[in-house]
Motif scaffolding. Structure first.
Motif, PDB file in Angstrom:
ATOM      1  N   LEU A 375       0.825  -1.199   0.000  1.00  0.00           N
ATOM      2  CA  LEU A 375       0.000   0.000   0.000  1.00  0.00           C
ATOM      3  C   LEU A 375       0.866   1.259   0.000  1.00  0.00           C
ATOM      4  N   ASP A 376       1.936   1.243   0.781  1.00  0.00           N
ATOM      5  CA  ASP A 376       2.827   2.395   0.856  1.00  0.00           C
ATOM      6  C   ASP A 376       3.451   2.696  -0.502  1.00  0.00           C
ATOM      7  N   PHE A 377       3.860   1.647  -1.198  1.00  0.00           N
ATOM      8  CA  PHE A 377       4.491   1.838  -2.501  1.00  0.00           C
ATOM      9  C   PHE A 377       3.494   2.384  -3.514  1.00  0.00           C
ATOM     10  N   PHE A 378       2.270   1.897  -3.453  1.00  0.00           N
ATOM     11  CA  PHE A 378       1.219   2.401  -4.350  1.00  0.00           C
ATOM     12  C   PHE A 378       0.977   3.893  -4.116  1.00  0.00           C
ATOM     13  N   ILE A 379       0.898   4.282  -2.859  1.00  0.00           N
ATOM     14  CA  ILE A 379       0.653   5.695  -2.532  1.00  0.00           C
ATOM     15  C   ILE A 379       1.819   6.565  -3.002  1.00  0.00           C
TER      16      ILE A 379
END
Length: 549
Positions: A375-379
């Motif tokens: 999720l962090d990488f997507f954001i």
């Protein structure tokens, strides 16, 4: 005889044909971003691992231990001896004894206390517990071998650097589409071999080669797009980079769904084989053909473009003017031979270096709050989208130079402010640092466009590849600067980033404005462009060429 820009205008500067080619080549941005950032998921650190004592596997099977029980016998005594040790990088240097009891394999040491048991450094007997496999667990890149993971990313950037030099030169000499297709083939083949590498050395070799070819696909595809559209449509180069961001957002989904690192490596490599189908739908750059004295082939492609765009070239277009500049194999000296070319080259090289160093430095420093890697990488990818949108809104209205300079200066000022904000207001520090990330992302994307527009056709691919090679050098240095300087003072890297970015913002204002100006065909065009950069809307033919300034 008409010039190329006159023929392109009549055939359609951004018609159905160019839109199709543009969309197809944009997919290269997605796959290149996979390669660029894949180490984050290929090299995931195991969540839990420990060093297995030799013979423990056989003993575990004999005694019927579970992994948890084996870990308890292996790590607990070590932890009792040294409270700071978790058993990841060292183990007890003892022999198991099951003659007494499987529940007390250390009882044969008799009166020796646990604290007096000998220790040994772990070398290759690690046990990993992690839902996703990675090259870390595959090749034991932990403890004393942890630096090898950093080496793998340095090798990748070295491959990008090598590809910029070698394939950039090859594309100018042998053609854009030929090198593009060969690069796609190379990325796919090397990616497959890397996925099944028997050892880390083989993995590094083919990871390096995959990066070489990957840089070839990205740079050559970018140049093809900018050379077949009109001067008013060259901002499509910015949109290509939005597809790079799209790839950044897709990659964590792939890594989440595919359970092994080999599967992830294959998933990001195999799509490159589909690009080989472009042989039948993407033509050679007609601008490049003209520089190689192949006017008939260029004209044939222009007729095909006009046909697909629903237009018709005038019958008197039987030949397109070829510039009078002698064509030779490009070299670095060609980029420095004349005053304006030399100035442009040195500024652009510094801009590439600074953009990469500050961008990657800010990404590594800030990260994303939270513990979910996917999720962090997507954001983190989604944060980059506003940068491209701001460029699209401004660059065709006020030009290239001003947004280029302001974005760098904004990034530098944001870094400086962030460095001196108190730790007690973390939300404000993160907000200001994010503005710096936004500014340097804009600068990173604009430099692609400006670099393409400031070189003549005979040197364009080589010039873009050479200057952008400083991007890879900046990427290699970024992690060293960040972690070494942060050890002295946590905010010291931000001070360095600030100085580099502000200086870059001032220097790029010395570049000529290229808004609404046809791509230069010769070095003389570049010299005239630079000497008249204040008259960006004025068109004037100069003797010896057929380009406009």
């Amino acid at each position: 005889m008409p010039s190329f820009d006159e023929v392109l205008k009549e055939a359609g500067e951004f018609g159905r044909f160019q839109k199709r080619v543009f969309f197809l080549l944009c997919q290269t941005g997605v796959t290149f971003s996979f390669l660029f950032a894949s180490v984050v998921f290929l090299g995931q650190a195991p969540g839990n691992y420990w060093c297995r004592i030799p013979g423990a596997a056989e003993l575990s099977e004999q005694c019927g231990w579970s992994l948890e029980e084996e870990q308890k016998f292996t790590v607990l005594p070590l932890h009792l001896e040294n409270g700071t040790s978790s058993g990841e990088c060292e183990r007890l240097d003892v022999a198991w004894d099951t003659s007494v009891s499987c529940t007390s394999p250390l009882t044969h040491h008799g009166n020796h206390s646990v604290g007096n048991l000998p220790l040994a450094t772990c070398h290759d007997n690690w046990v990993y517990i992690h839902p996703h496999s990675s090259i870390v667990s595959e090749y034991n890149l932990v403890c004393g071998n942890a630096w090898m993971l950093d080496l793998s990313q340095a090798i990748l950037n070295l491959g990008f650097l090598t590809g910029a030099f070698t394939l950039g030169y090859a594309a100018d000499r042998y053609g854009r589409i030929l090198i593009y297709l060969l690069s796609c083939l190379g990325v796919g083949i090397c990616g497959i071999i890397a996925a099944f590498a028997p050892n880390f050395t083989v993995f590094l070799i083919f990871r390096f080669l995959q990066a070489v070819f990957g840089k070839g696909t990205w740079m050559t595809g970018y140049v093809i797009v900018t050379e077949i559209v009109g001067s008013d449509q060259r901002i499509v180069g910015i949109v290509i980079q939005m597809f790079f961001t799209l790839g950044i957002m897709i990659l964590p989904g792939i890594a989440y769904l595919v359970p092994t690192w080999q599967g992830v490596q294959l998933a990001i490599s195999l799509p490159n084989f589909l690009f080989l189908l472009y042989y039948w739908v993407v033509p050679e750059s007609p601008r490049w053909l003209l520089t190689r004295k192949k006017g008939e082939k260029a004209l044939k492609i222009m007729h095909n473009i006009a046909k697909h765009n629903g237009k018709y070239l005038s019958p008197h277009y039987s030949e397109i003017t070829i510039n009078n500049e002698e064509v030779s194999n490009p070299s670095f000296l060609d980029l420095l031979r004349t005053p304006q070319m030399r100035r442009n080259t040195l500024i652009l090289m510094y801009a590439w270096f600074t953009s990469a160093l500050v961008y990657q430095g800010l990404v590594m420093r800030l990260g994303i709050v939270g513990g979910n890697l996917y999720l962090d990488f997507f954001i983190s990818g989604a944060v980059e989208l506003p940068a491209a949108l701001l460029i699209l809104v401004t660059i065709d209205r006020i030009g290239r130079r001003l947004p280029f300079g302001i974005s760098n200066i904004m990034a530098g000022v944001a870094c400086l402010i962030t460095a001196f904000l108190p730790e007690g207001i973390p939300w404000l520090k993160m907000t200001v640092a994010t503005l710096g990330r936004l500014g340097i992302t804009m600068a990173f994307e604009i430099v692609y466009l400006v670099n393409t527009e400031l070189y003549p056709t005979t040197l364009r691919n080589f010039g873009v590849s050479l200057c952008s090679s400083l991007c890879d050098l900046g990427g290699i240095i970024a992690s060293f600067l960040l972690f070494r300087l942060a050890a002295v003072w946590l905010e010291l890297p931000l001070i360095i980033f600030s100085i580099l970015a502000v200086l870059c913002g001032i220097l790029v204002l010395l570049l000529p404005e290229t808004k609404g100006i046809p791509l230069p065909e010769t070095v003389e065009d570049v010299e005239q462009l630079s000497s008249h950069f204040g008259k960006c809307g004025k068109k004037r033919k100069h003797q010896g060429t057929n380009s406009y300034i």
